[in-house]
Motif scaffolding. Sequence first.
Motif, PDB file in Angstrom:
ATOM      1  N   ASP A  12      -0.145  47.380  20.563  1.00  0.00           N
ATOM      2  CA  ASP A  12       1.277  47.210  20.879  1.00  0.00           C
ATOM      3  C   ASP A  12       1.479  46.773  22.328  1.00  0.00           C
ATOM      4  OD1 ASP A  12       2.566  48.011  18.290  1.00  0.00           O
ATOM      5  OD2 ASP A  12       1.192  49.668  18.657  1.00  0.00           O
ATOM      6  N   THR A  67      -0.424  44.464  23.376  1.00  0.00           N
ATOM      7  CA  THR A  67      -0.585  43.038  23.099  1.00  0.00           C
ATOM      8  C   THR A  67       0.749  42.428  22.695  1.00  0.00           C
ATOM      9  OG1 THR A  67      -2.757  43.627  22.218  1.00  0.00           O
ATOM     10  CG2 THR A  67      -1.989  41.384  21.800  1.00  0.00           C
ATOM     11  N   THR A  68       1.418  43.075  21.744  1.00  0.00           N
ATOM     12  CA  THR A  68       2.699  42.547  21.268  1.00  0.00           C
ATOM     13  C   THR A  68       3.766  42.589  22.361  1.00  0.00           C
ATOM     14  OG1 THR A  68       2.107  43.793  19.304  1.00  0.00           O
ATOM     15  CG2 THR A  68       4.147  42.538  19.213  1.00  0.00           C
ATOM     16  N   SER A  69       3.786  43.688  23.101  1.00  0.00           N
ATOM     17  CA  SER A  69       4.799  43.808  24.155  1.00  0.00           C
ATOM     18  C   SER A  69       4.622  42.710  25.191  1.00  0.00           C
ATOM     19  CB  SER A  69       4.690  45.168  24.849  1.00  0.00           C
ATOM     20  OG  SER A  69       4.772  46.197  23.907  1.00  0.00           O
ATOM     21  N   ARG A  72       6.248  50.094  19.080  1.00  0.00           N
ATOM     22  CA  ARG A  72       6.483  49.142  17.996  1.00  0.00           C
ATOM     23  C   ARG A  72       7.929  49.217  17.518  1.00  0.00           C
ATOM     24  NH1 ARG A  72       2.496  50.525  15.751  1.00  0.00           N
ATOM     25  NH2 ARG A  72       3.066  51.575  13.841  1.00  0.00           N
ATOM     26  N   ARG A 128      10.108  37.576  11.435  1.00  0.00           N
ATOM     27  CA  ARG A 128       9.083  36.703  12.000  1.00  0.00           C
ATOM     28  C   ARG A 128       9.779  35.420  12.427  1.00  0.00           C
ATOM     29  NH1 ARG A 128       3.822  36.076  12.331  1.00  0.00           N
ATOM     30  NH2 ARG A 128       3.409  38.075  11.351  1.00  0.00           N
ATOM     31  N   GLY A 150      -2.217  38.294  23.548  1.00  0.00           N
ATOM     32  CA  GLY A 150      -1.048  38.282  22.674  1.00  0.00           C
ATOM     33  C   GLY A 150      -0.257  36.987  22.819  1.00  0.00           C
ATOM     34  N   MET A 181       5.703  34.664  15.599  1.00  0.00           N
ATOM     35  CA  MET A 181       5.458  36.030  16.086  1.00  0.00           C
ATOM     36  C   MET A 181       6.400  37.016  15.451  1.00  0.00           C
ATOM     37  SD  MET A 181       7.057  36.007  19.938  1.00  0.00           S
ATOM     38  CE  MET A 181       6.176  37.415  20.510  1.00  0.00           C
ATOM     39  N   PHE A 209       7.117  41.697  15.359  1.00  0.00           N
ATOM     40  CA  PHE A 209       6.907  42.908  16.158  1.00  0.00           C
ATOM     41  C   PHE A 209       5.620  43.659  15.842  1.00  0.00           C
ATOM     42  CE2 PHE A 209       8.711  44.368  12.273  1.00  0.00           C
ATOM     43  CZ  PHE A 209       8.223  45.653  12.097  1.00  0.00           C
ATOM     44  N   ASN A 210       5.050  43.466  14.637  1.00  0.00           N
ATOM     45  CA  ASN A 210       3.847  44.240  14.345  1.00  0.00           C
ATOM     46  C   ASN A 210       2.557  43.400  14.358  1.00  0.00           C
ATOM     47  OD1 ASN A 210       4.142  42.900  12.001  1.00  0.00           O
ATOM     48  ND2 ASN A 210       4.479  44.692  10.697  1.00  0.00           N
ATOM     49  N   ASP A 211       2.620  42.228  14.967  1.00  0.00           N
ATOM     50  CA  ASP A 211       1.415  41.396  15.119  1.00  0.00           C
ATOM     51  C   ASP A 211       0.250  42.176  15.730  1.00  0.00           C
ATOM     52  OD1 ASP A 211       2.421  39.118  14.062  1.00  0.00           O
ATOM     53  OD2 ASP A 211       2.896  38.148  15.977  1.00  0.00           O
ATOM     54  N   GLY A 212       0.542  42.851  16.834  1.00  0.00           N
ATOM     55  CA  GLY A 212      -0.508  43.536  17.579  1.00  0.00           C
ATOM     56  C   GLY A 212      -1.078  44.708  16.806  1.00  0.00           C
TER      57      GLY A 212
END
Lengths: 370, 254
Positions: free
Chosen positions: A85, A87-89, A183, A194, A284, A294, A296-299
Amino acid sequence: MGIAETYSRGRRLATQNPVGVVVAATAVVLTLDLLGALATGGVAVSRVGRLVWDGLMRGLVIGLAGIGLSMTYSILGFANFAHGDYTTSGAFAGWAATYLLAGLGRADVGSLLLVGAGGSVFGAQLGIGVVATPLAVLAGLLTAGAAAVVLALAVDRVVFRPLRGESGIALLITSIGVAFALRNLLQFVFGPARRGTTDAGAVPDVEIPLADGAVTVGAHDITLLVVASGLMLGVHALLQRTKLGKAMRAMSDNRDLARVTGIPTERVVTATWVIGAALTGAAGYVLVLWKGTMTFNDGWLLLLLIFAAVILGGIGSIYGAIVGGLVIGLTASLAAVWIPASFARAAAFVVMIVVLLVRPTGIFGGRSTA
Amino acid sequence: MGAESAAGASRSAVVDAPDEDRLLTVRDLDAGYGDLQILAGVDLDVLDGEYVVVVGPNGAGKSTVMKSVFGLTTQMGGAVRFADSDITGLAPEEIIHEGIGYVPQSDNVFSSLTVRENLEMGAYILDEVPEDALSAVFERFPVLEERQGQRAGTMSGGQQQMLAMGRALMLDPDLLLLDEPSAGLAPDLVDEMFDRIDDVVAAGTAVLMVEQNATEALSRCDRGYVLANGENRYADTGDRLLSDPQVRQEFLGG
């Protein structure tokens, strides 16, 4: 050396060898099968080439993000489940910057900062790409790294530092909590949908002819390759050449000794977070640039593969994370030759389990950050 | 000295010396780990350039004295002075700046770092690696120069012990704390290790050493302390401790 030990060594070999034999046999069968299919035209050479390239790209992202996970493991002694997360952030912060720079004046600032939440603005519409808007992409990359650093330091200050010295399990469970919180916060702020982030159609590419077809290499592939390998080389140089890097390796080796040697351990911990988070934020960002979408839960979804890579490579070793990332990425991609693509991820975990059966400490196991 | 008989060893742990000769002065030290107290009222002195050995049975608190000087224990009472400063309760990362080097008993090298990197870490608190200190260490332990690119963890126990000492000498400390430097070494290496320590002392560095190998250590040192149950028992020159029948019988195995 007693008879009993000779015996148990013999038994260890006997129980290990069958696995090795089965692994080798499976590899040979799969290779022959692939060669046969290639020869008869059942599988196109160019398709394999495309899968290898795709796997390389994924592997670089996984490896880059895995370095940070492995570093925090080796220096702080816990598996940080919030890493994905971070990574995503980092990616969201970076893309907010990219949207803002690319779309300033063309859309309202709020929508741009929320990376087009709710379909208010699209990356394609802003014409985002490394060639079309290089400055916006560069600024986004830097912002992604910086934002992940700020986040990691803030979380460390508020959550992990008070728990320093607690058991790895306590920290691990805490980090799962942090992961959920981050997340959900991302989903709340940026929305669950997405979204497309780049003007994928306008990104220049070259077709590299390969036997019966071609492998397409786009500008974003090259960007990913350059950014990931450049950062990996940078980390390598840092760890081997600089005083800070050597202190990090010393600390992952023996924390108590580092302290009596006069190494400022809290400062090294901070440096670890900074470097690990910067790399994962950048990973990310380039992942989203490369994929063009992209959410929100990619990472979080990537985290499983990152863990697989880090464990496969030998947790604690950054070179293990890189090699493990490439193995996992290539496996997940190439498995599509033999099995349906939707199971390809599972193949990566099978490979991880097999490697761990043969070499329980991982490929670079026991070498702690070196 | 308040000796009980002409040949008997002194029980007084405090040395009479002018202040300018004093290096380490430990007075009435109570210390331990967490709530567990190990040391009770320990006194100990090391004068400038002196070679002092602490011996005693297992569990006597020998290593705890050493760790307390270096700020690795919980100090519950008493005082530790080093040269002109009060270092009671300071953390190791502060004490190392005062000029004390510490070599732990085990796990005392960074095993995945090279020999040279280990030595560089010894001088971490300096801005640059001190070349003169490095060449002095290489001169004293030539094996370290030959193997400077080797990972420390792949060296023999004796070589690791020398590396650990070399690392602590990189800051050219006034006082070197050695915790059982002969532990785990093959018998022929033990003598060599003691010879190297003699060299360090001869070069002007004071040494405070804890040692299991009591007879050998006491025969080489300037003064020795016998500790038992966390308290001072005897303190005198090494020779007098060795020749005291009571000390021999109680602590040196006859």
